[in-house]
Structure formats: C-alpha cells, structure tokens
Design a protein around this motif. Structure first.
Motif, PDB file in Angstrom:
ATOM      1  N   LEU A 174      -1.575   8.297  -3.396  1.00  0.00           N
ATOM      2  CA  LEU A 174      -1.736   7.701  -4.724  1.00  0.00           C
ATOM      3  C   LEU A 174      -2.491   6.379  -4.648  1.00  0.00           C
ATOM      4  CD1 LEU A 174       1.784   8.471  -6.231  1.00  0.00           C
ATOM      5  CD2 LEU A 174      -0.394   9.480  -6.920  1.00  0.00           C
ATOM      6  N   ILE A 175      -2.183   5.562  -3.654  1.00  0.00           N
ATOM      7  CA  ILE A 175      -2.887   4.282  -3.479  1.00  0.00           C
ATOM      8  C   ILE A 175      -4.381   4.529  -3.276  1.00  0.00           C
ATOM      9  CG2 ILE A 175      -3.176   2.346  -1.850  1.00  0.00           C
ATOM     10  CD1 ILE A 175      -0.062   2.405  -1.562  1.00  0.00           C
ATOM     11  N   ASN A 176      -4.709   5.676  -2.667  1.00  0.00           N
ATOM     12  CA  ASN A 176      -6.112   6.029  -2.418  1.00  0.00           C
ATOM     13  C   ASN A 176      -6.717   6.889  -3.526  1.00  0.00           C
ATOM     14  OD1 ASN A 176      -6.455   4.682   0.095  1.00  0.00           O
ATOM     15  ND2 ASN A 176      -5.207   6.255   1.071  1.00  0.00           N
ATOM     16  N   GLY A 177      -5.985   7.028  -4.639  1.00  0.00           N
ATOM     17  CA  GLY A 177      -6.543   7.723  -5.800  1.00  0.00           C
ATOM     18  C   GLY A 177      -6.396   9.229  -5.791  1.00  0.00           C
ATOM     19  N   ASN A 178      -5.562   9.787  -4.896  1.00  0.00           N
ATOM     20  CA  ASN A 178      -5.356  11.230  -4.822  1.00  0.00           C
ATOM     21  C   ASN A 178      -3.971  11.557  -5.357  1.00  0.00           C
ATOM     22  OD1 ASN A 178      -5.002  13.915  -4.167  1.00  0.00           O
ATOM     23  ND2 ASN A 178      -5.646  13.716  -2.036  1.00  0.00           N
ATOM     24  N   GLU A 179      -3.898  12.248  -6.493  1.00  0.00           N
ATOM     25  CA  GLU A 179      -2.627  12.524  -7.135  1.00  0.00           C
ATOM     26  C   GLU A 179      -2.027  13.871  -6.732  1.00  0.00           C
ATOM     27  OE1 GLU A 179      -3.074  12.092 -11.342  1.00  0.00           O
ATOM     28  OE2 GLU A 179      -3.552   9.948 -11.225  1.00  0.00           O
ATOM     29  N   PHE A 225       0.034  16.395  -4.812  1.00  0.00           N
ATOM     30  CA  PHE A 225       1.204  16.233  -3.942  1.00  0.00           C
ATOM     31  C   PHE A 225       1.383  17.467  -3.079  1.00  0.00           C
ATOM     32  CE2 PHE A 225       5.995  14.877  -3.952  1.00  0.00           C
ATOM     33  CZ  PHE A 225       5.902  14.666  -2.593  1.00  0.00           C
ATOM     34  N   ALA A 226       0.617  17.557  -2.015  1.00  0.00           N
ATOM     35  CA  ALA A 226       0.742  18.641  -1.037  1.00  0.00           C
ATOM     36  C   ALA A 226       0.366  18.057   0.312  1.00  0.00           C
ATOM     37  CB  ALA A 226      -0.154  19.816  -1.407  1.00  0.00           C
ATOM     38  N   ILE A 227       1.374  17.620   1.061  1.00  0.00           N
ATOM     39  CA  ILE A 227       1.132  16.919   2.322  1.00  0.00           C
ATOM     40  C   ILE A 227       0.768  17.937   3.405  1.00  0.00           C
ATOM     41  CG2 ILE A 227       2.084  15.331   4.031  1.00  0.00           C
ATOM     42  CD1 ILE A 227       1.687  14.203   1.129  1.00  0.00           C
ATOM     43  N   GLN A 228      -0.362  17.714   4.045  1.00  0.00           N
ATOM     44  CA  GLN A 228      -0.874  18.639   5.053  1.00  0.00           C
ATOM     45  C   GLN A 228      -0.258  18.364   6.430  1.00  0.00           C
ATOM     46  OE1 GLN A 228      -2.957  21.205   3.905  1.00  0.00           O
ATOM     47  NE2 GLN A 228      -2.228  20.239   2.026  1.00  0.00           N
ATOM     48  N   LYS A 229      -0.371  19.342   7.293  1.00  0.00           N
ATOM     49  CA  LYS A 229       0.287  19.334   8.598  1.00  0.00           C
ATOM     50  C   LYS A 229       0.026  18.068   9.409  1.00  0.00           C
ATOM     51  CE  LYS A 229      -1.134  21.884  12.366  1.00  0.00           C
ATOM     52  NZ  LYS A 229      -1.341  23.097  13.199  1.00  0.00           N
ATOM     53  N   LEU A 230      -1.218  17.685   9.547  1.00  0.00           N
ATOM     54  CA  LEU A 230      -1.587  16.554  10.404  1.00  0.00           C
ATOM     55  C   LEU A 230      -2.046  15.340   9.612  1.00  0.00           C
ATOM     56  CD1 LEU A 230      -3.484  18.480  13.250  1.00  0.00           C
ATOM     57  CD2 LEU A 230      -1.094  17.766  13.187  1.00  0.00           C
ATOM     58  N   GLU A 231      -1.792  15.343   8.329  1.00  0.00           N
ATOM     59  CA  GLU A 231      -2.245  14.243   7.470  1.00  0.00           C
ATOM     60  C   GLU A 231      -1.798  12.858   7.958  1.00  0.00           C
ATOM     61  OE1 GLU A 231      -1.877  13.102   2.718  1.00  0.00           O
ATOM     62  OE2 GLU A 231      -1.830  15.193   3.353  1.00  0.00           O
ATOM     63  N   PRO A 232      -0.549  12.700   8.409  1.00  0.00           N
ATOM     64  CA  PRO A 232      -0.121  11.355   8.842  1.00  0.00           C
ATOM     65  C   PRO A 232      -0.893  10.799  10.025  1.00  0.00           C
ATOM     66  CG  PRO A 232       1.760  12.791   8.486  1.00  0.00           C
ATOM     67  CD  PRO A 232       0.555  13.654   8.460  1.00  0.00           C
ATOM     68  N   TYR A 233      -1.544  11.663  10.762  1.00  0.00           N
ATOM     69  CA  TYR A 233      -2.219  11.224  11.982  1.00  0.00           C
ATOM     70  C   TYR A 233      -3.686  10.882  11.729  1.00  0.00           C
ATOM     71  CZ  TYR A 233       1.926  13.600  13.744  1.00  0.00           C
ATOM     72  OH  TYR A 233       3.229  14.005  13.954  1.00  0.00           O
ATOM     73  N   GLN A 234      -4.084  10.875  10.440  1.00  0.00           N
ATOM     74  CA  GLN A 234      -5.505  10.755  10.118  1.00  0.00           C
ATOM     75  C   GLN A 234      -5.828   9.535   9.276  1.00  0.00           C
ATOM     76  OE1 GLN A 234      -5.850  14.615   8.325  1.00  0.00           O
ATOM     77  NE2 GLN A 234      -6.135  15.673  10.269  1.00  0.00           N
ATOM     78  N   THR A 235      -4.953   8.530   9.288  1.00  0.00           N
ATOM     79  CA  THR A 235      -5.225   7.328   8.509  1.00  0.00           C
ATOM     80  C   THR A 235      -5.068   6.084   9.376  1.00  0.00           C
ATOM     81  OG1 THR A 235      -4.584   6.028   6.559  1.00  0.00           O
ATOM     82  CG2 THR A 235      -2.821   7.171   7.723  1.00  0.00           C
ATOM     83  N   THR A 236      -5.861   5.086   9.060  1.00  0.00           N
ATOM     84  CA  THR A 236      -5.757   3.807   9.773  1.00  0.00           C
ATOM     85  C   THR A 236      -5.074   2.755   8.908  1.00  0.00           C
ATOM     86  OG1 THR A 236      -7.962   3.190   8.968  1.00  0.00           O
ATOM     87  CG2 THR A 236      -7.835   4.242  11.136  1.00  0.00           C
ATOM     88  N   GLN A 237      -4.674   3.136   7.692  1.00  0.00           N
ATOM     89  CA  GLN A 237      -4.090   2.158   6.763  1.00  0.00           C
ATOM     90  C   GLN A 237      -2.687   1.741   7.199  1.00  0.00           C
ATOM     91  OE1 GLN A 237      -5.093   4.810   3.323  1.00  0.00           O
ATOM     92  NE2 GLN A 237      -5.444   2.843   2.329  1.00  0.00           N
ATOM     93  N   ASN A 238      -2.358   0.488   6.954  1.00  0.00           N
ATOM     94  CA  ASN A 238      -1.031  -0.034   7.271  1.00  0.00           C
ATOM     95  C   ASN A 238      -0.337  -0.391   5.963  1.00  0.00           C
ATOM     96  OD1 ASN A 238       1.162  -0.890   8.709  1.00  0.00           O
ATOM     97  ND2 ASN A 238       0.329  -2.923   9.133  1.00  0.00           N
ATOM     98  N   ILE A 239       0.182   0.617   5.308  1.00  0.00           N
ATOM     99  CA  ILE A 239       0.839   0.448   4.009  1.00  0.00           C
ATOM    100  C   ILE A 239       2.346   0.440   4.230  1.00  0.00           C
ATOM    101  CG2 ILE A 239       1.257   1.601   1.795  1.00  0.00           C
ATOM    102  CD1 ILE A 239      -1.660   2.635   2.012  1.00  0.00           C
ATOM    103  N   THR A 240       3.043  -0.514   3.635  1.00  0.00           N
ATOM    104  CA  THR A 240       4.481  -0.634   3.852  1.00  0.00           C
ATOM    105  C   THR A 240       5.241   0.454   3.098  1.00  0.00           C
ATOM    106  OG1 THR A 240       4.899  -2.083   1.961  1.00  0.00           O
ATOM    107  CG2 THR A 240       4.229  -3.140   4.037  1.00  0.00           C
ATOM    108  N   ARG A 241       6.484   0.646   3.508  1.00  0.00           N
ATOM    109  CA  ARG A 241       7.347   1.602   2.817  1.00  0.00           C
ATOM    110  C   ARG A 241       7.474   1.246   1.343  1.00  0.00           C
ATOM    111  NH1 ARG A 241      13.132   1.939   5.483  1.00  0.00           N
ATOM    112  NH2 ARG A 241      13.679   0.128   4.216  1.00  0.00           N
ATOM    113  N   SER A 242       7.713  -0.021   1.064  1.00  0.00           N
ATOM    114  CA  SER A 242       7.882  -0.461  -0.320  1.00  0.00           C
ATOM    115  C   SER A 242       6.618  -0.230  -1.141  1.00  0.00           C
ATOM    116  CB  SER A 242       8.263  -1.943  -0.351  1.00  0.00           C
ATOM    117  OG  SER A 242       8.439  -2.384  -1.677  1.00  0.00           O
TER     118      SER A 242
END
Length: 402
Positions: free
Chosen positions: A292-297, A299-316
């Motif tokens: 959402l922060i990146n403008g993508n609404e 909601f379908a999280i892909q298998k390796l999606e977490p391993y493909q970002t360099t952003q450091n966004i907090t939980r909050s």
C-alpha cells in the motif's frame, strides 16, 4: 533486501521421526499436553497449563479463529464404487469462503477427487441427507475435469452449503494419521474459539487452549486478538524438490478485522503468534502494508515477495498504512491471499514469539521454525524426541522466543 541463497537444501531440514512419536489421537484434555519452552537458547520442559505464567506481561496474542469444515464428501455410484470429493477452494459464486458457505442451492469448488477414474461418464453423483427431519438430495457433477472443478447442487433453498457440509462431510484428518475419523475427532480437531467456516486443516497450536486458560490470560490483562486464515490442504504438501526455493507454495485466504490490525499498531510489548498460520497472516499483513505504501492495493502476497525489497518500513508504518486504506475505502475488514514462504534468511517484521506444535521433517513449517529460532531448531526437536514429546497435529506444544 533480505539475503536469499541460490539454493537451500531440503536435506538440511530433516530429522528422524519414528512412527511412535506421532500422536495418532488427542489427549483426553486439551491442556494436558507437554510444553517445551525455548527462550534465548534455553530449553525448559513444562505443562501446557504453565503457558498462563510464561506469557510475558502486556503481550498481545494473535489466534487464528478459522473453523475446520468436514471437507471430505463421500458419494457412491450405482455400481457401488466410492468416490471421495475433498473440498479445496471455492470458485463460484465467489472465491470468498464466508460467502460460499452461506450460498443456497448451488456452488462450484476446486476439489481433490479420490477414485476419479471410476467417475468417467460424468453422470451426477447423488446422496440423500436428513436435516431437521427434511430429506434433501445433494448432487455432485464434474464441471471441469481438467481443473478438478465440481458443482454441488441441492433441492432446498432454505439450506446453506455450510449446513450441507456439516451434515454430509467427514473430518479431514491429516493424511499422516493414517486412520479414519472417529466421533471424538469432530470436537477435538477444532479450537475452542473457532468461528469462521473454511479450513480443511486445523490451526493445531490452538488445540491446547481451553476456556479456562483463555480466561486466566485475559484476567492478567494479556491482549487477545483474532484473525482468520483458512488453512488449506497445501499445508500437508511435502516438499519434493531438494532446492526448497523450487517448491510451489500453497495459497491461503485471510480475513482480518480492523480491530486486529489496530492491535498490532497499539501493541505495548511482544506480539505472540498462536500457530504458524497466525504468524503467516501477521507477516503477510506487514507486506500488504508495504504494498500500500508503494501504491499497490492488490492483496495477494507472493511466495518470495518479502525477499525482493530493500525498503526498511517499520511494523507500525506498515499496519498504519492498512488502517488508512481501510478508512479511505470505508472497510471494516481486509480479505486477501498469501503464499508467503518463510524459510531461513527471512527477517521477521511482526512476531516476537510463537506457540506451535512439532512439525513434519522437511516441511515448510520446519523451515518457518528454523527461520524463527535459527539452528537451535535441531536442539529443540532433539530434546523433544528424547523427552517423549508427541509430534504433529494431535501432539505436544512449544513456546518459542528467540
């Protein structure tokens, strides 16, 4: 960006599991199970009732309140041949489980079909059910053989598909129990807080909780929050590739209310996931916030999606983004899917603790545990084996805090 190796070998995440260690039946009382407490590298052996004291003050617990449906539907051809239809995921009139379970007269599902070769002529299968002293005819027809889609119809619009399944289905026990369901399985293969029809496997970490334990935790001021991930049959799908990155991860549907997302933002101290399904949901929600922060609404999280970002966004920040999006769209819940694959190298963004059972060797769930506590997973499983713990769905429990 989280580091992801080119290869992660399945053989590094196996262990010896003798058949006698597999709990074939539940204990008489839910809270009589053993509890292995792992914290900061230390292992202690407890009883599950001790969880009331082990949960730290001001922690927030997240439970998966999905409800297991009797997803195994048995039909017989006129020849006597048995056809078993195992419900996997709804297709029509909606892919949303809560909608389909309340549907009347006809639904379409993707299924596993046992003995399908004997269902060649595509003649509908039928059986008579008795609900509230009424006889109802249920029919099953192959809608698309290649896609394994089966259409179910019944001749009473006052009856929901949920009632049809409850009246006709059998408890979908895990295949490794290697036995038919019995009367006691219906209440025991269900958490005491289950609420929303849709799972074909129980979120087994929650099977140990009793109303008394939940009340005791509440009396201590421990925050309890509920979310829904409808556990799919894919949770039992073995990894068949030596390089686990090639494993096709299963997708599961999530439904999360605004209050639960707010509870993540408001959490005073540690967030503890009750089960791997709650953990997968919470971590997936974080990545939805990043979307959402990146403008993508979508909601379908892909298998390796977490391993493909360099952003450091907090939980909050991530969960606040979800709340803001819900406010903008006047929504009280978010519905999405996840095939998130958590394995060593994953950086946890939400969860500080995990209550979970002991899982199959070489499974996606062992990989998740290894990602959470590192190489100590071997020490945990070795100690459990040597101290007579019962393994898998009806087995004992662990409380893991890195």
């Amino acid at each position: 960006m989280m580091k992801i190796e080119k290869e992660i070998n399945l053989s590094d995440y196996t262990y010896s599991l003798p058949d006698e260690r597999i709990a074939k039946y539940p204990l008489a009382k839910r809270d009589q199970s053993k509890l292995l407490h792992y914290h900061a590298g230390i292992i202690e052996h407890k009883n599950f009732k001790d969880i009331q004291e082990l949960i730290p003050n001001q922690a927030t617990l997240f439970f998966n309140n999905t409800k297991v449906i009797p997803a195994r539907l048995i039909f017989h051809k006129s020849t006597g041949a048995q056809i078993e239809i195992f419900l996997l995921k709804p297709i029509s009139p909606s892919p949303i489980l809560s909608v389909v379970m309340e549907e009347r007269e006809t639904v379409l599902w993707e299924c596993m079909i046992g003995n399908v070769k004997k269902w060649k002529e595509d003649i509908p299968l039928a059986r008579i059910l008795t609900l509230a002293d009424k006889e109802i005819q249920l029919q099953a027809s192959i809608y698309d053989r290649e896609k394994r889609q089966v259409q179910f119809t019944w001749n009473d619009a006052s009856v929901s598909f949920s009632e049809i399944v409850e009246a006709s289905g059998k408890v979908p026990l895990p295949p490794y129990l290697n036995r038919q369901p019995e009367a006691d399985d219906k209440p025991r293969y269900q958490t005491v807080y289950s609420a929303h029809d849709g799972a074909v496997a129980a979120p087994t970490a929650g099977l140990h909780f009793t109303p008394e334990i939940l009340k005791s935790l509440s009396d201590r001021g421990i925050e309890e929050s509920f979310l829904t991930l409808h556990v799919s049959a894919g949770t039992f799908q073995p990894i068949k590739t030596e390089n686990i990155l090639e494993h096709p991860m299963h997708s599961e549907q999530m439904v999360v209310n605004r209050s639960s997302i707010q509870n993540v933002v408001d959490a005073k101290k540690s967030i503890i996931a009750i089960g791997t399904t709650s953990m997968r949901t919470l971590e997936s929600l974080y990545w939805y916030g990043v979307r959402l922060i990146n403008g993508n609404e979508h909601f379908a999280i892909q298998k390796l999606e977490p391993y493909q970002t360099t952003q450091n966004i907090t939980r909050s920040e991530a969960f606040t983004a979800i709340l803001e999006w819900m406010d903008k769209n006047e929504l009280n819940q978010v519905i999405g899917t996840t095939e998130i694959f958590i394995f060593p190298g994953y950086q946890f963004r939400v969860c500080d603790g995990l209550i979970t059972n002991f899982h199959q060797p070489g499974s996606t769930l062992i990989l998740l545990v290894a990602a959470f506590i590192g190489e100590d997973w071997r020490k945990v499983y070795d100690k459990a084996d040597k101290n007579g713990y019962r393994f898998l769905s009806y087995g004992d429990s662990s409380f893991l805090v890195p």
